[in-house]
Design a protein around this motif. Structure first.
Motif, PDB file in Angstrom:
ATOM      1  N   ARG A 184       0.833  -1.211   0.000  1.00  0.00           N
ATOM      2  CA  ARG A 184       0.000   0.000   0.000  1.00  0.00           C
ATOM      3  C   ARG A 184       0.866   1.259   0.000  1.00  0.00           C
ATOM      4  O   ARG A 184       0.559   2.218  -0.694  1.00  0.00           O
ATOM      5  CB  ARG A 184      -0.950   0.000   1.214  1.00  0.00           C
ATOM      6  N   GLY A 185       1.955   1.243   0.776  1.00  0.00           N
ATOM      7  CA  GLY A 185       2.849   2.392   0.781  1.00  0.00           C
ATOM      8  C   GLY A 185       3.443   2.650  -0.586  1.00  0.00           C
ATOM      9  O   GLY A 185       3.548   3.791  -1.040  1.00  0.00           O
ATOM     10  N   ALA A 186       3.842   1.568  -1.268  1.00  0.00           N
ATOM     11  CA  ALA A 186       4.395   1.699  -2.619  1.00  0.00           C
ATOM     12  C   ALA A 186       3.345   2.217  -3.589  1.00  0.00           C
ATOM     13  O   ALA A 186       3.639   3.034  -4.476  1.00  0.00           O
ATOM     14  CB  ALA A 186       4.936   0.359  -3.090  1.00  0.00           C
ATOM     15  N   ASP A 219       6.602  -5.745  -4.507  1.00  0.00           N
ATOM     16  CA  ASP A 219       5.796  -6.228  -5.635  1.00  0.00           C
ATOM     17  C   ASP A 219       6.582  -5.974  -6.921  1.00  0.00           C
ATOM     18  O   ASP A 219       6.846  -4.819  -7.276  1.00  0.00           O
ATOM     19  CB  ASP A 219       4.447  -5.499  -5.681  1.00  0.00           C
ATOM     20  N   PRO A 220       6.979  -7.017  -7.639  1.00  0.00           N
ATOM     21  CA  PRO A 220       7.841  -6.845  -8.825  1.00  0.00           C
ATOM     22  C   PRO A 220       7.240  -5.928  -9.883  1.00  0.00           C
ATOM     23  O   PRO A 220       7.948  -5.101 -10.476  1.00  0.00           O
ATOM     24  CB  PRO A 220       8.009  -8.270  -9.347  1.00  0.00           C
ATOM     25  N   ARG A 221       5.938  -6.072 -10.160  1.00  0.00           N
ATOM     26  CA  ARG A 221       5.320  -5.237 -11.197  1.00  0.00           C
ATOM     27  C   ARG A 221       5.291  -3.778 -10.783  1.00  0.00           C
ATOM     28  O   ARG A 221       5.564  -2.880 -11.586  1.00  0.00           O
ATOM     29  CB  ARG A 221       3.908  -5.743 -11.486  1.00  0.00           C
ATOM     30  N   ILE A 226       7.503   1.802 -11.041  1.00  0.00           N
ATOM     31  CA  ILE A 226       8.111   2.955 -10.379  1.00  0.00           C
ATOM     32  C   ILE A 226       9.455   3.293 -11.009  1.00  0.00           C
ATOM     33  O   ILE A 226       9.759   4.464 -11.271  1.00  0.00           O
ATOM     34  CB  ILE A 226       8.250   2.678  -8.864  1.00  0.00           C
ATOM     35  N   VAL A 227      10.263   2.264 -11.272  1.00  0.00           N
ATOM     36  CA  VAL A 227      11.553   2.493 -11.933  1.00  0.00           C
ATOM     37  C   VAL A 227      11.334   3.128 -13.304  1.00  0.00           C
ATOM     38  O   VAL A 227      12.051   4.053 -13.706  1.00  0.00           O
ATOM     39  CB  VAL A 227      12.349   1.181 -12.060  1.00  0.00           C
TER      40      VAL A 227
END
Length: 265
Positions: A184-186, A219-221, A226-227
């Protein structure tokens, strides 16, 4: 017009400057008048000198206010960087970034390197340069931003907070990668990045290479997204692995061992 006494003139100038909010003219009027009389300046020259001084001071106050509003934790300037202590930094690249074109175009900047390599110094220094150039800048720790977003969500004010962070011209996000974020923070952080994407600039500092961001964004996706947001059309600077602060400490220790050398604090 009735001839005013010298005292009445001083009172009138003081009152008018307070009403019109001209503090520099109020402060310098008497001295400027004495200089103008002594050096036989024209009325226009006397007036121009005062007005230009007011404009210069107003610009300086505006720059100082922009820097204060950015919320930097401490003052850091680019001209304080010791490039000899960190040869990974390219002065030409830093000077180009200081010009602020990347901020005006809304492009990202990523500062990647180990602790003590000058990332935060660069982040604050470039943010300060942008603020002094007239841009709206906001500095925040990544963990603090996520906490603020989570609290705003609980208070049903998330949209308002995200919009506020979306409006600043440059968001300086420090210490990204120091703490692991739950999903959730991400997601909340991702919403801020999406709000700013290709519209306003963002600069991040991280002690982790992009390949290690899966430790922060589990979470990889979401990590990949984000990257992608932060690296598209970005300037990426790797500040290296040798501690900038350690180099200064060692230099200070060497100086203190010499006769007359000051002891490093």
């Amino acid at each position: 017009m009735t001839q005013l006494t010298d005292q009445a003139v001083e009172v009138a100038i003081d009152t008018a400057c307070r009403t019109l909010r001209l503090p520099t003219i109020r402060e310098r009027a008497a001295q400027a008048a004495a200089t103008a009389t002594r050096e036989q300046h024209t009325y226009q020259g006397f007036l121009a000198e005062l007005l230009l001084a007011e404009c210069d001071d107003r610009d300086e106050r505006r720059r100082a206010r922009r820097v204060h509003e950015a919320g930097f934790p401490r003052p850091k300037r680019l001209d304080e960087l010791d490039y000899a202590a960190n040869p990974s930094l390219n002065p030409a690249v830093i000077n180009t970034l200081a010009g602020g074109e990347w901020v005006a175009k809304g492009r990202p900047l990523c500062l990647i390197g180990d602790s003590g390599t000058g990332k935060t110094h660069l982040l604050i220094g470039l943010g300060t340069a942008a603020a002094e150039a007239g841009h709206r800048v906001r500095y925040v720790l990544a963990s603090r931003l996520v906490n603020e977003l989570a609290e705003a969500e609980n208070d049903r004010a998330l949209t308002k907070v995200i919009a506020r962070y979306g409006r600043v011209d440059l968001l300086c996000l420090d210490e990204l990668g120091y703490l692991q974020l739950d999903r959730r923070g991400a997601e909340l952080l991702f919403q801020v990045l999406t709000e700013r994407e290709e519209k306003t600039a963002i600069a991040i500092a991280s002690n982790e290479p992009f390949s290690g961001w899966t430790k922060t964004f589990t979470d990889p996706r979401l990590c990949a997204a984000i990257v992608d947001r932060l690296t598209y059309d970005a300037t990426i600077i790797e500040t290296g692995t040798t501690s900038y602060r350690l180099a200064h400490t060692r230099a200070g220790g060497a100086n203190s061992s010499r006769p007359g050398g000051a002891k490093s604090s």
